[in-house]
Design a protein around this motif. Structure first.
Motif, PDB file in Angstrom:
ATOM      1  N   GLU A  19      14.979  -5.123  18.569  1.00 48.33           N
ATOM      2  CA  GLU A  19      15.202  -5.470  17.169  1.00 48.33           C
ATOM      3  C   GLU A  19      14.022  -5.049  16.301  1.00 48.33           C
ATOM      4  O   GLU A  19      12.870  -5.147  16.704  1.00 48.33           O
ATOM      5  CB  GLU A  19      15.423  -6.982  17.024  1.00 48.33           C
ATOM      6  CG  GLU A  19      16.660  -7.495  17.740  1.00 48.33           C
ATOM      7  CD  GLU A  19      16.839  -8.985  17.577  1.00 48.33           C
ATOM      8  OE1 GLU A  19      16.310  -9.543  16.586  1.00 48.33           O
ATOM      9  OE2 GLU A  19      17.494  -9.595  18.432  1.00 48.33           O
ATOM     10  N   GLY A  20      14.345  -4.609  15.083  1.00 48.46           N
ATOM     11  CA  GLY A  20      13.329  -4.197  14.128  1.00 48.46           C
ATOM     12  C   GLY A  20      13.068  -5.262  13.084  1.00 48.46           C
ATOM     13  O   GLY A  20      13.524  -6.400  13.211  1.00 48.46           O
ATOM     14  N   PRO A  21      12.322  -4.881  12.046  1.00 49.38           N
ATOM     15  CA  PRO A  21      11.841  -3.529  11.773  1.00 49.38           C
ATOM     16  C   PRO A  21      10.827  -3.059  12.808  1.00 49.38           C
ATOM     17  O   PRO A  21      10.024  -3.856  13.302  1.00 49.38           O
ATOM     18  CB  PRO A  21      11.225  -3.636  10.384  1.00 49.38           C
ATOM     19  CG  PRO A  21      10.834  -5.081  10.250  1.00 49.38           C
ATOM     20  CD  PRO A  21      11.878  -5.849  10.993  1.00 49.38           C
ATOM     21  N   LEU A  22      10.897  -1.765  13.135  1.00 56.83           N
ATOM     22  CA  LEU A  22      10.066  -1.200  14.183  1.00 56.83           C
ATOM     23  C   LEU A  22       8.910  -0.391  13.622  1.00 56.83           C
ATOM     24  O   LEU A  22       9.024   0.221  12.559  1.00 56.83           O
ATOM     25  CB  LEU A  22      10.900  -0.274  15.076  1.00 56.83           C
ATOM     26  CG  LEU A  22      12.162  -0.844  15.716  1.00 56.83           C
ATOM     27  CD1 LEU A  22      12.822   0.221  16.574  1.00 56.83           C
ATOM     28  CD2 LEU A  22      11.867  -2.089  16.523  1.00 56.83           C
ATOM     29  N   GLU A  23       7.806  -0.385  14.373  1.00 60.87           N
ATOM     30  CA  GLU A  23       6.677   0.507  14.114  1.00 60.87           C
ATOM     31  C   GLU A  23       6.595   1.500  15.272  1.00 60.87           C
ATOM     32  O   GLU A  23       6.580   1.095  16.434  1.00 60.87           O
ATOM     33  CB  GLU A  23       5.366  -0.278  14.020  1.00 60.87           C
ATOM     34  CG  GLU A  23       5.317  -1.269  12.868  1.00 60.87           C
ATOM     35  CD  GLU A  23       4.014  -2.043  12.850  1.00 60.87           C
ATOM     36  OE1 GLU A  23       3.041  -1.565  13.479  1.00 60.87           O
ATOM     37  OE2 GLU A  23       3.974  -3.115  12.235  1.00 60.87           O
ATOM     38  N   VAL A  24       6.541   2.778  14.943  1.00 53.50           N
ATOM     39  CA  VAL A  24       6.521   3.837  15.953  1.00 53.50           C
ATOM     40  C   VAL A  24       5.167   4.538  15.908  1.00 53.50           C
ATOM     41  O   VAL A  24       4.639   4.810  14.829  1.00 53.50           O
ATOM     42  CB  VAL A  24       7.650   4.857  15.704  1.00 53.50           C
ATOM     43  CG1 VAL A  24       7.673   5.923  16.796  1.00 53.50           C
ATOM     44  CG2 VAL A  24       9.007   4.147  15.611  1.00 53.50           C
ATOM     45  N   GLU A  25       4.620   4.843  17.085  1.00 55.64           N
ATOM     46  CA  GLU A  25       3.329   5.531  17.146  1.00 55.64           C
ATOM     47  C   GLU A  25       3.300   6.457  18.351  1.00 55.64           C
ATOM     48  O   GLU A  25       3.811   6.120  19.423  1.00 55.64           O
ATOM     49  CB  GLU A  25       2.190   4.519  17.234  1.00 55.64           C
ATOM     50  CG  GLU A  25       0.806   5.133  17.240  1.00 55.64           C
ATOM     51  CD  GLU A  25      -0.297   4.101  17.244  1.00 55.64           C
ATOM     52  OE1 GLU A  25      -1.472   4.480  17.387  1.00 55.64           O
ATOM     53  OE2 GLU A  25       0.021   2.895  17.107  1.00 55.64           O
ATOM     54  N   ARG A  26       2.741   7.636  18.151  1.00 56.19           N
ATOM     55  CA  ARG A  26       2.505   8.555  19.265  1.00 56.19           C
ATOM     56  C   ARG A  26       1.082   9.094  19.156  1.00 56.19           C
ATOM     57  O   ARG A  26       0.705   9.658  18.124  1.00 56.19           O
ATOM     58  CB  ARG A  26       3.483   9.724  19.262  1.00 56.19           C
ATOM     59  CG  ARG A  26       3.372  10.597  20.517  1.00 56.19           C
ATOM     60  CD  ARG A  26       4.314  11.781  20.476  1.00 56.19           C
ATOM     61  NE  ARG A  26       4.415  12.441  21.759  1.00 56.19           N
ATOM     62  CZ  ARG A  26       3.545  13.351  22.218  1.00 56.19           C
ATOM     63  NH1 ARG A  26       2.493  13.692  21.470  1.00 56.19           N
ATOM     64  NH2 ARG A  26       3.711  13.910  23.403  1.00 56.19           N
TER      65      ARG A  26
END
Length: 309
Positions: free
Chosen positions: A210-217
């Motif tokens: 479940e979000g809201p999601l934070e994405v990082e690479r």
């Protein structure tokens, strides 16, 4: 055969003194040739507990903050009772309850959800709690971590990973469970996604974060982004970001309705109203290949764009 009704509790840390090594209890769900495994660190403060119960199927008559009535039976509930969202009177539901834990003569409701066709009569809930994070492995490529995991067996097999806490109340002889929205991290390769709660259903082989999601690479050209939710399909090893996907890398911002991450290939495939902008202009398309290391985009369908000279 029903499970025995003996409580199973590991107050971890004791095993270290007994065996000169940390005991790390784990629970496993098997789907076809793949496994979903959850375990705790075994260090002080972590906990592994098995709660046994029975199942009752019937029409949901009433549901309040501390009581549920299913058919002719009533149950009490508390913060540790897990309720499927959107339930309303008239729904056919399955109640998992502990008949040995009573309040005002009513048995304790452990979990309430819409009824399926499983036909099981007994229920087992395994509780894993670790302040440092319960670790979950989904297949071979995806890992997740959060403080509290609930694994259900009997009827439908599920795993819920969330924030919250659990502790055993020795004087009362029961487990106090308080699931809550919190920080759950899911990782595939170099990509990390933070959300609030992860639910995995073994009958579907599907996990939803479940979000809201934070994405990082991480990398020479770090990527940051956001999305409304994440869906992982175990059988296909397919990880989808869905709902308002945005990826920011260097001076480029790319938006789409959904994105399929292929970390091994080094690409994400973006779909639905894709637009990618940098200081030189923008490009649009309905299907775009996105290079995770560099942020470069290649439009694979319905290309349009505008660039500055």
């Amino acid at each position: 055969m029903p499970w025995p009704r003996l409580p199973l509790l590991f107050l971890l840390g004791l095993a270290l003194a007994l065996a000169q090594e940390v005991y790390r209890p784990e629970v496993e769900l098997v789907r076809k040739d793949k496994k979903v495994v959850a375990w705790v660190s075994g260090e002080e403060g972590s906990l592994f507990y098995a709660d046994y119960g029975d199942l009752h199927v019937g029409e949901l008559v009433a549901l309040t903050g501390d009581r549920a009535v299913v058919g002719e039976r009533a149950f009490f509930l508390d913060a540790g009772s897990v309720l499927e969202e959107g339930l309303s009177p008239g729904d056919r539901v399955e109640a998992a309850y502990n008949k040995d834990l009573l309040r005002e003569g009513l048995p304790y409701l452990m979990r309430l959800r819409r009824a399926g066709e499983e036909g099981a009569k007994t229920y087992l809930r395994l509780v894993l709690y670790d302040p440092k994070g319960v670790e979950v492995r989904l297949g071979e490529e995806v890992e997740a971590r959060g403080p509290l995991a609930l694994v259900e067996r009997g009827g439908r097999e599920e795993l819920l990973l969330s924030g919250g806490e659990a502790r055993f109340l020795e004087e009362e002889g029961r487990l106090e469970l308080r699931p809550a929205l919190g920080e759950v991290l899911l990782v595939q390769g170099e990509v990390g996604v933070k959300g609030s709660r992860l639910r995995y259903r073994n009958d579907r082989g599907e996990a939803f974060l479940e979000g809201p999601l934070e994405v990082e690479r991480r990398g020479e050209k770090p990527l940051r982004g956001k999305a409304g939710g994440l869906r992982y399909l175990l059988d296909e090893d397919a990880l989808w970001l869905i709902g308002g996907v945005e990826l920011v890398q260097g001076g480029r911002t790319t938006r789409a309705e959904r994105a399929l991450l292929r970390e091994k290939e080094g690409y994400a495939y973006l779909y639905g109203g894709v637009e990618s902008r940098d200081e030189k202009g923008f490009v649009r398309g309905e299907r775009v290949r996105y290079a995770l290391k560099t942020g470069e985009v290649l439009v694979l369908g319905q290309v349009a764009g505008e660039f500055k000279e």
